[in-house]
Scaffold this motif. Structure first.
Motif, short mmCIF file in Angstrom:
data_model
loop_
_atom_site.label_atom_id
_atom_site.label_comp_id
_atom_site.label_asym_id
_atom_site.label_seq_id
_atom_site.Cartn_x
_atom_site.Cartn_y
_atom_site.Cartn_z
N ARG A 148 0.85 -1.18 0.00
CA ARG A 148 0.00 0.00 0.00
C ARG A 148 0.89 1.23 0.00
O ARG A 148 1.85 1.32 0.76
CB ARG A 148 -0.90 0.04 1.24
CG ARG A 148 -1.98 1.11 1.11
CD ARG A 148 -2.46 1.61 2.44
NE ARG A 148 -1.39 2.29 3.18
CZ ARG A 148 -1.53 2.67 4.44
NH1 ARG A 148 -2.63 2.42 5.08
NH2 ARG A 148 -0.54 3.27 5.07
N VAL A 151 -2.44 -1.94 -10.45
CA VAL A 151 -2.56 -0.73 -9.65
C VAL A 151 -4.04 -0.56 -9.27
O VAL A 151 -4.90 -0.53 -10.15
CB VAL A 151 -2.06 0.51 -10.42
CG1 VAL A 151 -2.19 1.76 -9.57
CG2 VAL A 151 -0.62 0.31 -10.87
N PRO A 168 -6.28 2.02 -7.11
CA PRO A 168 -6.46 3.20 -6.26
C PRO A 168 -7.59 2.98 -5.26
O PRO A 168 -8.64 2.47 -5.62
CB PRO A 168 -6.83 4.31 -7.25
CG PRO A 168 -6.47 3.78 -8.60
CD PRO A 168 -6.63 2.30 -8.51
N VAL A 212 -5.20 8.05 -9.61
CA VAL A 212 -3.84 7.68 -9.98
C VAL A 212 -3.76 7.70 -11.49
O VAL A 212 -4.72 7.36 -12.18
CB VAL A 212 -3.50 6.27 -9.43
CG1 VAL A 212 -2.20 5.76 -10.01
CG2 VAL A 212 -3.41 6.30 -7.92
N ALA A 232 -10.66 5.87 -7.99
CA ALA A 232 -10.76 4.93 -6.88
C ALA A 232 -11.73 3.80 -7.20
O ALA A 232 -12.79 4.02 -7.77
CB ALA A 232 -11.21 5.65 -5.61
N CYS A 257 -9.04 -0.64 -11.50
CA CYS A 257 -7.86 -1.49 -11.53
C CYS A 257 -7.21 -1.35 -12.90
O CYS A 257 -7.91 -1.40 -13.92
CB CYS A 257 -8.24 -2.95 -11.26
SG CYS A 257 -6.84 -4.09 -11.32
N ALA A 301 3.13 4.47 -12.98
CA ALA A 301 2.00 4.74 -12.09
C ALA A 301 2.37 5.89 -11.17
O ALA A 301 3.31 5.79 -10.38
CB ALA A 301 1.67 3.49 -11.27
N GLY A 359 0.86 8.68 -8.37
CA GLY A 359 -0.26 8.98 -7.49
C GLY A 359 -0.41 10.47 -7.28
O GLY A 359 0.56 11.19 -7.09
N ALA A 381 -2.82 10.07 -3.65
CA ALA A 381 -3.83 9.03 -3.46
C ALA A 381 -3.29 7.91 -2.57
O ALA A 381 -2.10 7.80 -2.33
CB ALA A 381 -4.23 8.45 -4.82
N ARG A 382 -4.21 7.08 -2.07
CA ARG A 382 -3.85 5.85 -1.38
C ARG A 382 -4.07 4.72 -2.36
O ARG A 382 -5.17 4.52 -2.85
CB ARG A 382 -4.68 5.67 -0.12
CG ARG A 382 -4.30 4.43 0.69
CD ARG A 382 -5.10 4.35 1.96
NE ARG A 382 -4.87 5.52 2.79
CZ ARG A 382 -5.61 5.80 3.86
NH1 ARG A 382 -6.62 5.04 4.18
NH2 ARG A 382 -5.35 6.87 4.58
N THR A 383 -3.01 3.96 -2.65
CA THR A 383 -3.04 3.02 -3.76
C THR A 383 -2.46 1.69 -3.33
O THR A 383 -1.57 1.63 -2.49
CB THR A 383 -2.22 3.57 -4.95
OG1 THR A 383 -2.61 4.91 -5.22
CG2 THR A 383 -2.41 2.72 -6.19
N TYR A 384 -2.96 0.61 -3.95
CA TYR A 384 -2.41 -0.71 -3.73
C TYR A 384 -1.72 -1.17 -5.01
O TYR A 384 -2.29 -1.13 -6.10
CB TYR A 384 -3.51 -1.71 -3.35
CG TYR A 384 -4.04 -1.46 -1.96
CD1 TYR A 384 -3.51 -2.15 -0.86
CD2 TYR A 384 -5.02 -0.51 -1.73
CE1 TYR A 384 -3.98 -1.91 0.42
CE2 TYR A 384 -5.48 -0.26 -0.45
CZ TYR A 384 -4.97 -0.97 0.62
OH TYR A 384 -5.42 -0.71 1.87
#
Length: 335
Positions: free
Chosen positions: A104, A124, A126, A131, A140, A143, A152, A154, A157-160
């Motif tokens: 994360r 990716v 979000p 992102v 958000a 994928c 990628a 960001g 943002a909070r991204t995985y």
């Protein structure tokens, strides 16, 4: 376990754990598990076509009792080993195993993450904000596959990030994950960004906002939407995120709209908004975080220049359309 699956007792046999935002659970293979009602999760799993259903809450779908019981461990989940609480911000390593890894990330990936992921494609996802992947915005809940970590970026943002490990023993190296999604969120399907519009030459009766948005009867529909008046920052950002997610999926040009002050209330006790200074800061945050134009209304001549520094479109309220000083002040901004 078979008898409990058939009569419904299996749901009560499970050890249930209360969850909060920021909880992470790793579920080893062969673990009997379920996700409770009302929980929004991001679920990422190893590529596999094998999912055995032991119980289905009375739905008519077939169960796989023989196959499932043959491989189920039937052990109590080791919470101390497999669960962790994630910090509110920063990069957090979630999985670094033989088949895939998950991290994360808040904002941009650091050097350590770049070294771990190396070259090659990754997924990716979000979670908040937007992102960009290879120049295309992924909202958000979406994928996207990035050619490499450097593709990628960001926007706060909070991204995985998830990638199949280089030393995977999977028989098919062209497939990494079966799924990467956010359940019960704004969007549950991968988002394909709308193709960039070819900027036409504005003609008579055409108003050009930017290279993608034109207002005219013979041009594509543009959605102007948002909230009547800004109430608080979190609500504003959640609403903007939802609008951006939906319009991106549908390929609809979009302008976000909200008022920082409703100066036409019929009661002195009615809520009017956060005011000029605070309201403009929040509208600028929407503009920067989601990459969309913003529209807001102006009620007094002295507000026009300040609003024009943030808003892409200045709205003149209908009841004030005959106020010459206000009309002239808005016109002079050139917005």
């Amino acid at each position: 376990m078979r008898a409990a699956a058939l009569d419904g007792r299996i749901e009560q046999m499970l050890v249930w754990h209360k969850v909060r935002p920021g909880d992470f659970f790793y579920i080893p293979a062969n673990t009997v598990h379920a996700i409770g009602a009302g929980v929004s999760v991001i679920e990422i799993q190893q590529n596999s076509d094998i999912t055995y259903r032991l119980f289905d809450y009375g739905r008519p779908r077939p169960l796989h009792l023989d196959e499932g019981l043959a491989v189920s461990l039937g052990e109590v989940y080791d919470l101390a080993r497999w669960h962790k609480r994630l910090p509110e911000s920063g990069t957090a390593r979630l999985v670094d195993g033989p088949y895939f890894r998950i991290d994360r990330v808040n904002g941009h990936a650091d050097c350590t993450l770049s070294e771990r992921y190396g070259a090659g494609p990754l997924l990716v996802v979000p979670m908040h904000g937007l992102v960009k992947v290879c120049g295309q915005v992924v909202p958000a809940g979406g994928c996207a596959m990035a050619v490499g970590l450097e593709n990628a970026t960001g926007l706060g943002a909070r991204t995985y990030f998830s990638k199949k490990a280089a030393f995977s023993e999977s028989p098919d190296d062209s497939i990494w994950l079966k799924n990467a999604l956010e359940v019960d969120a704004m969007s549950q399907e991968p988002v394909t960004p709308a193709p960039a519009a070819v900027p036409p030459s504005p003609g008579a009766g055409v108003v050009r906002l930017n290279d993608d948005i034109f207002f005219a009867n013979d041009r594509p529909f543009v959605l102007i939407g948002g909230m009547n008046v800004i109430e608080d920052r979190d609500q504003l950002l959640r609403l903007a995120e939802h609008f951006v997610t939906v319009t991106q999926r549908l390929g609809i040009p979009y302008v976000f709209k909200a008022s920082f002050d409703k100066a036409n209330r019929s009661s002195l006790h009615s809520f009017r908004g956060p005011g000029l200074e605070q309201g403009l800061r929040m509208l600028e945050e929407v503009r920067q975080a989601f990459g969309v134009p913003v529209l807001t209304d102006v009620h007094e001549p002295h507000q026009a220049q300040a609003v024009a520094q943030v808003a892409d479109i200045l709205q003149l309220p209908a009841f004030l359309a005959r106020q010459s000083d206000l009309v002239e002040a808005i016109a002079r901004t050139g917005a």
